[in-house]
Enzyme design. Structure first.
Site, PDB file in Angstrom:
ATOM      1  N   CYS A  60      -0.304 -19.674  58.886  1.00  0.00           N
ATOM      2  CA  CYS A  60       1.092 -19.719  58.432  1.00  0.00           C
ATOM      3  C   CYS A  60       1.327 -20.921  57.518  1.00  0.00           C
ATOM      4  CB  CYS A  60       2.036 -19.787  59.634  1.00  0.00           C
ATOM      5  SG  CYS A  60       3.791 -19.875  59.169  1.00  0.00           S
ATOM      6  N   CYS A  66       9.686 -19.166  64.748  1.00  0.00           N
ATOM      7  CA  CYS A  66       9.000 -17.874  64.810  1.00  0.00           C
ATOM      8  C   CYS A  66       8.473 -17.638  66.219  1.00  0.00           C
ATOM      9  CB  CYS A  66       7.844 -17.841  63.812  1.00  0.00           C
ATOM     10  SG  CYS A  66       7.074 -16.201  63.641  1.00  0.00           S
ATOM     11  N   CYS A  83       0.760 -17.355  63.898  1.00  0.00           N
ATOM     12  CA  CYS A  83      -0.307 -17.029  62.950  1.00  0.00           C
ATOM     13  C   CYS A  83      -1.008 -18.312  62.507  1.00  0.00           C
ATOM     14  CB  CYS A  83       0.255 -16.295  61.738  1.00  0.00           C
ATOM     15  SG  CYS A  83       1.097 -14.759  62.184  1.00  0.00           S
TER      16      CYS A  83
END
Length: 362
Positions: free
Chosen positions: A91, A84, A88
Site C-alpha cells: 500500500c 483501511c 496490503c
C-alpha cells in the site's frame, strides 16, 4: 599676410585656454569612467535577472510548478481517509492519520475544484466505505453528481464493506466503481493482505459485479502486479467479469509510505522488475479492456488530494504536500502538485468516463 593674423590670434587663444581645457578634461575622465561602470553594472544586473527568471522557470517545471499557464484539475483523486480494514503489504497511501474533513468543508473544497475546471472526481482511501459505513462517501458522491453536475464520479474500494443498500441509496449518482483485486487465488490475496475473516475476496468481487449491473454503475477492476501474482494467468476471469477497464499497475515504492524508516509498510519484497511487468502485460495482451501503468507512467500523472485537501507531489519519490486548497485556493496549491499533464494524457487518463456516454448493456 592677412591670413596669418587670424591664425596667430587663434594660436594665442588656444595657448591661453590650454591649461583650463586640460584641467576640465582631467575632471571629466573620472566622471566618464563612473558612467561607464554604472551602465556596465546595470546591464550585468539585467542579464542576471533574465538568467534568474529562466532558472526559476526551470525549477518550477522540475518541482511541478507551472511557470506558464495554470494547471487545470481535470481529473482529481481525493483520498479523504487513510484508514483501511485491509493491510496490503505494498500500500502506498497508508493509515498515517485518522483525520476526515467535516462534510461541509469537503463539499466546499469540491466546489472550488469544480470552479477550477474539474470534470472527474475519484474517491479513494484508505478504504472510502469506512467513515460512517459509507454514508459520508455516499453524500459526497451525490453532491458531486446532483449539485456540481460533474461528468464523472468514481470510487476505488476493496469492496469488503459495500452493501446493496448503498447502491439503492446512492448508485444512481455513481458512474464507475473500481474494485481492487490482485489475484483470483484466495490464498494469494490473503498473502498480499487483501483478506479479512470469512470474507472471500473473489466471491465478493462477483457479487459486486452483479450489483453494478443491477444499479447501472460501470464496473472496473484495479490490479497491482507484484512478486506474488506476476506469474498468474488472469485472462479468463477478467473476460468473464467484463469490466469497462482493467487497470494494471506495477508495484511502486514511495518513501514514507511503503519504504523507509517512517513507513508503515515494507514493500521491497513485493517489487518486480520492468521486464517482469512487461512479461505479464504480454501474456494478457488479448484482454481488450487492459490499461497498463508502469511506475514511470503512474508516479507523476495523478492529481492526488489527501485528507486535508492538499495536493501530494511524488516527483522526489515521496509524497510532499502542498498547502490545502481550502486555505490558499486551487490555483496556488496545484502549482506544487508535481503533476505531469503530458503523461496523464499519454497513459490514457482522459477517456469515456461518464456512464451516460459508455452506452453499456445494463
Amino acid at each position: 599676410m592677412w591670413l596669418l593674423v587670424p591664425l596667430a590670434f587663434a594660436g594665442k587663444l588656444l595657448s591661453a585656454f590650454r591649461k583650463q581645457l586640460s584641467s576640465l578634461w582631467d575632471g571629466l575622465i573620472p566622471l566618464l569612467l563612473w558612467l561607464r561602470a554604472t551602465f556596465w553594472l546595470a546591464e550585468t544586473n539585467r542579464v542576471q535577472r533574465q538568467q534568474g527568471r529562466k532558472e526559476l522557470k526551470g525549477t518550477w517545471k522540475e518541482e511541478g510548478v507551472s511557470g506558464d499557464q495554470p494547471l487545470t484539475p481535470t481529473s482529481v483523486n481525493y483520498h479523504f481517509t487513510r484508514q483501511c480494514n485491509y493491510k496490503c503489504g505494498f500500500c502506498f497511501h497508508t493509515a498515517k492519520t485518522s483525520f476526515v474533513l467535516p462534510l461541509e468543508e469537503a463539499k466546499r473544497g469540491l466546489l472550488m475544484l469544480k470552479e477550477a475546471g474539474m470534470e472527474k472526481i475519484n474517491f479513494s482511501g484508505g478504504e472510502p466505505f469506512l467513515p460512517e459505513r459509507g454514508d459520508y462517501l455516499g453524500k459526497l458522491v451525490k453532491f458531486c453528481k446532483a449539485d456540481l453536475a460533474l461528468p464523472s464520479v468514481s470510487i476505488v474500494s476493496n469492496g469488503s464493506l459495500i452493501r446493496e443498500r448503498w447502491f439503492k441509496t446512492y448508485g444512481e449518482y455513481l458512474d464507475i466503481l473500481a474494485i481492487s483485486c490482485d489475484s483470483f487465488e484466495e490464498q494469494v490475496n490473503v498473502l498480499i493482505g487483501r483478506g479479512q475473516g470469512n470474507i472471500n475476496h473473489v466471491e465478493n468481487l462477483q457479487k459486486l459485479r452483479k450489483w453494478c449491473h443491477d444499479y447501472k454503475v460501470a464496473f472496473k477492476i484495479n490490479s497491482v502486479i507484484n512478486r506474488f501474482n506476476v506469474e498468474e494467468d488472469m485472462k479468463e476471469q477478467i473476460k468473464a467479469l467484463n469490466p469497462v477497464r482493467w487497470k494494471v499497475f506495477q508495484c511502486l515504492l514511495l518513501e514514507g509510505e511503503n519504504t523507509g524508516e517512517d513507513a508503515l509498510r515494507e514493500a521491497e519484497r513485493f517489487l518486480i522488475s520492468d521486464e517482469e511487468f512487461e512479461g505479464f502485460l504480454e501474456r494478457h495482451k488479448e484482454v481488450s479492456c487492459l490499461v497498463p501503468e508502469s511506475n514511470q507512467k503512474m508516479k507523476d500523472s495523478y492529481l492526488i488530494l489527501d485528507e486535508y485537501m492538499r495536493f501530494l507531489n511524488c516527483t522526489k519519490g515521496r509524497k510532499d504536500p502542498s498547502k490545502s486548497i481550502l486555505d490558499v485556493g486551487v490555483e496556488e496549491a496545484i502549482k506544487f502538485s508535481g503533476f505531469d499533464e503530458n503523461m496523464f494524457l499519454k497513459r490514457g487518463g482522459k477517456y469515456t468516463w461518464s456512464k451516460a456516454d459508455l452506452k453499456l448493456d445494463w
